[in-house]
Design a protein around this motif. Structure first.
Motif, PDB file in Angstrom:
ATOM      1  N   PRO A   1       0.784  -1.239   0.000  1.00 47.39           N
ATOM      2  CA  PRO A   1       0.000   0.000   0.000  1.00 47.39           C
ATOM      3  C   PRO A   1       0.815   1.288   0.000  1.00 47.39           C
ATOM      4  O   PRO A   1       0.291   2.345  -0.361  1.00 47.39           O
ATOM      5  CB  PRO A   1      -0.836  -0.115   1.281  1.00 47.39           C
ATOM      6  CG  PRO A   1      -0.041  -1.023   2.165  1.00 47.39           C
ATOM      7  CD  PRO A   1       0.615  -2.013   1.242  1.00 47.39           C
TER       8      PRO A   1
ATOM      9  N   THR B   1       1.406   0.438 -14.581  1.00 47.69           N
ATOM     10  CA  THR B   1       1.385   0.700 -13.147  1.00 47.69           C
ATOM     11  C   THR B   1       2.805   0.708 -12.593  1.00 47.69           C
ATOM     12  O   THR B   1       3.727   0.163 -13.187  1.00 47.69           O
ATOM     13  CB  THR B   1       0.575  -0.373 -12.418  1.00 47.69           C
ATOM     14  OG1 THR B   1       1.124  -1.662 -12.745  1.00 47.69           O
ATOM     15  CG2 THR B   1      -0.888  -0.345 -12.831  1.00 47.69           C
TER      16      THR B   1
ATOM     17  N   ARG C   1      -7.922   6.076  -8.754  1.00 49.04           N
ATOM     18  CA  ARG C   1      -9.269   5.523  -8.617  1.00 49.04           C
ATOM     19  C   ARG C   1     -10.262   6.249  -9.514  1.00 49.04           C
ATOM     20  O   ARG C   1     -11.156   5.627 -10.111  1.00 49.04           O
ATOM     21  CB  ARG C   1      -9.706   5.621  -7.159  1.00 49.04           C
ATOM     22  CG  ARG C   1     -11.075   5.026  -6.858  1.00 49.04           C
ATOM     23  CD  ARG C   1     -11.041   3.523  -6.906  1.00 49.04           C
ATOM     24  NE  ARG C   1     -12.343   2.942  -6.600  1.00 49.04           N
ATOM     25  CZ  ARG C   1     -12.601   1.648  -6.576  1.00 49.04           C
ATOM     26  NH1 ARG C   1     -11.635   0.780  -6.853  1.00 49.04           N
ATOM     27  NH2 ARG C   1     -13.805   1.192  -6.298  1.00 49.04           N
TER      28      ARG C   1
ATOM     29  N   ASP D   1      -4.925  -1.744  -7.534  1.00 47.68           N
ATOM     30  CA  ASP D   1      -4.595  -0.934  -6.352  1.00 47.68           C
ATOM     31  C   ASP D   1      -3.154  -0.442  -6.360  1.00 47.68           C
ATOM     32  O   ASP D   1      -2.545  -0.241  -5.300  1.00 47.68           O
ATOM     33  CB  ASP D   1      -4.864  -1.716  -5.063  1.00 47.68           C
ATOM     34  CG  ASP D   1      -6.343  -2.022  -4.868  1.00 47.68           C
ATOM     35  OD1 ASP D   1      -7.170  -1.115  -5.054  1.00 47.68           O
ATOM     36  OD2 ASP D   1      -6.665  -3.185  -4.556  1.00 47.68           O
TER      37      ASP D   1
ATOM     38  N   GLY E   1     -15.080  -2.000  -4.486  1.00 45.89           N
ATOM     39  CA  GLY E   1     -13.699  -1.722  -4.112  1.00 45.89           C
ATOM     40  C   GLY E   1     -12.663  -2.626  -4.729  1.00 45.89           C
ATOM     41  O   GLY E   1     -11.482  -2.527  -4.385  1.00 45.89           O
ATOM     42  N   ARG E   2     -13.056  -3.524  -5.628  1.00 47.67           N
ATOM     43  CA  ARG E   2     -12.083  -4.421  -6.274  1.00 47.67           C
ATOM     44  C   ARG E   2     -11.559  -3.758  -7.550  1.00 47.67           C
ATOM     45  O   ARG E   2     -12.297  -3.575  -8.525  1.00 47.67           O
ATOM     46  CB  ARG E   2     -12.716  -5.773  -6.596  1.00 47.67           C
ATOM     47  CG  ARG E   2     -13.159  -6.535  -5.354  1.00 47.67           C
ATOM     48  CD  ARG E   2     -13.363  -8.008  -5.654  1.00 47.67           C
ATOM     49  NE  ARG E   2     -14.389  -8.226  -6.669  1.00 47.67           N
ATOM     50  CZ  ARG E   2     -15.680  -8.379  -6.408  1.00 47.67           C
ATOM     51  NH1 ARG E   2     -16.114  -8.310  -5.159  1.00 47.67           N
ATOM     52  NH2 ARG E   2     -16.535  -8.595  -7.371  1.00 47.67           N
ATOM     53  N   ASP E   3     -10.286  -3.393  -7.527  1.00 43.43           N
ATOM     54  CA  ASP E   3      -9.676  -2.692  -8.658  1.00 43.43           C
ATOM     55  C   ASP E   3      -9.104  -3.701  -9.647  1.00 43.43           C
ATOM     56  O   ASP E   3      -7.943  -4.093  -9.559  1.00 43.43           O
ATOM     57  CB  ASP E   3      -8.578  -1.748  -8.161  1.00 43.43           C
ATOM     58  CG  ASP E   3      -7.981  -0.901  -9.279  1.00 43.43           C
ATOM     59  OD1 ASP E   3      -8.425  -1.028 -10.435  1.00 43.43           O
ATOM     60  OD2 ASP E   3      -7.058  -0.123  -8.999  1.00 43.43           O
TER      61      ASP E   3
END
Length: 301
Positions: A106, A277, A144, A205, A198-200
């Motif tokens: 995170p 990413t 997001r 994430d 909330g599932r990316d």
């Protein structure tokens, strides 16, 4: 024109570095630059070399081959460089071991490290010496927000699939590969629905997402240039301990939905070419996957 994180943004279809010039007082008339120049722009002058701007493609080879620093540009002097001593097996291991990371820790990536990674593209090779790649970095809540717009794009496509006529027409396009696999479509429906919980499924994430863009009017080489730049940035990121993943779904969604491009801050005169990413991996790998050998055709002796 502006510079950010080491990358040039120029709205013209092709931008180039300023043409180099020779400082006569520093030139020793060795004419190595003349021998190196691929276009004939570097020429023998009276006691020193000269460069014809009209023939110059700003590749910079005249400056990097000069031992005396006699070649300079408006951007500054050429920086001394010595080829590093590298272990070929270590370099090969880094390249072949690079994997798509879809699990991230995170914590964010430090801005300074992000800037260093992006700046690698300053010296990336390009087709026809065009310097046309710009970077957009999404972090925090903006990741997001952009993902939500792209998710909405694919939700709209799935609604179209519910129309029998549209499904029939799609069989005449490359999309038929998905239509042949109902399980893939069902999985995508689950992913798109799960995004609200909330599932990316798009960016996994990741704390940072990089979008490389090029001018819309430079479509011939824009994708090539952005892909080269992105691959070098990803390799350097791996060397610095970060993970990354190409996100083709995001590229398609950005091209197909204006609201997504606006959320990502992509100017109207530029188009997204590659998306990937960046983040600290939450997984490590101990083996390489089995791969079929690259097909190679040998011609000549």
């Amino acid at each position: 024109m502006w510079r950010g994180a080491g990358l040039r943004y120029d709205a013209r279809p092709v931008s180039r570095e300023p043409s180099p010039q020779v400082e006569p007082s520093a030139c020793t008339a060795c004419f190595r630059c003349v021998e190196e120049c691929p276009t004939g722009a570097a020429r023998r002058g009276e006691g020193h070399a000269t460069i014809e701007p009209g023939c110059c493609v700003s590749c910079g080879h005249c400056g990097i081959v000069c031992n005396y620093g006699a070649v300079r540009t408006e951007a500054g002097a050429f920086v001394p460089w010595t080829p590093p001593e590298l272990d070929p097996e270590a370099v090969r291991a880094l390249i072949v071991g690079q994997r798509s990371i879809r699990r991230f820790r995170p914590e964010p990536v430090e801005p300074g490290l992000l800037a260093e990674i992006l700046a690698v593209a300053d010296h990336a090779a390009t087709a026809s010496n065009a310097r046309d790649v710009a970077a957009i970095v999404l972090r925090g809540d903006r990741v997001r927000a952009v993902a939500a717009e792209i998710n909405a794009y694919y939700a709209g496509l799935l609604r179209l699939l519910d129309c029998p006529l549209v499904r029939l027409l799609l069989w005449l396009t490359p999309a038929r590969a998905y239509l042949r696999s109902p399980k893939k479509i069902a999985r995508m429906r689950e992913d798109i629905t799960g995004f609200a919980q909330g599932r990316d499924w798009l960016f996994f994430d990741a704390p940072a997402v990089v979008i490389l863009t090029t001018p819309r009017r430079h479509r011939r080489f824009g994708r090539v240039n952005a892909t080269i730049a992105g691959d070098q940035q990803k390799l350097y990121a791996a060397a610095r301990g970060l993970g990354s993943c190409w996100i083709g779904y995001a590229e398609v969604g950005l091209r197909g939905r204006r609201a997504a491009r606006e959320a990502a801050g992509i100017p109207a005169d530029r188009e997204p070419q590659v998306v990937f990413t960046l983040g600290h991996p939450a997984v490590s790998y101990q083996r390489l996957p089995a791969r079929a050998p690259l097909p190679v055709t040998w011609l000549g002796d």
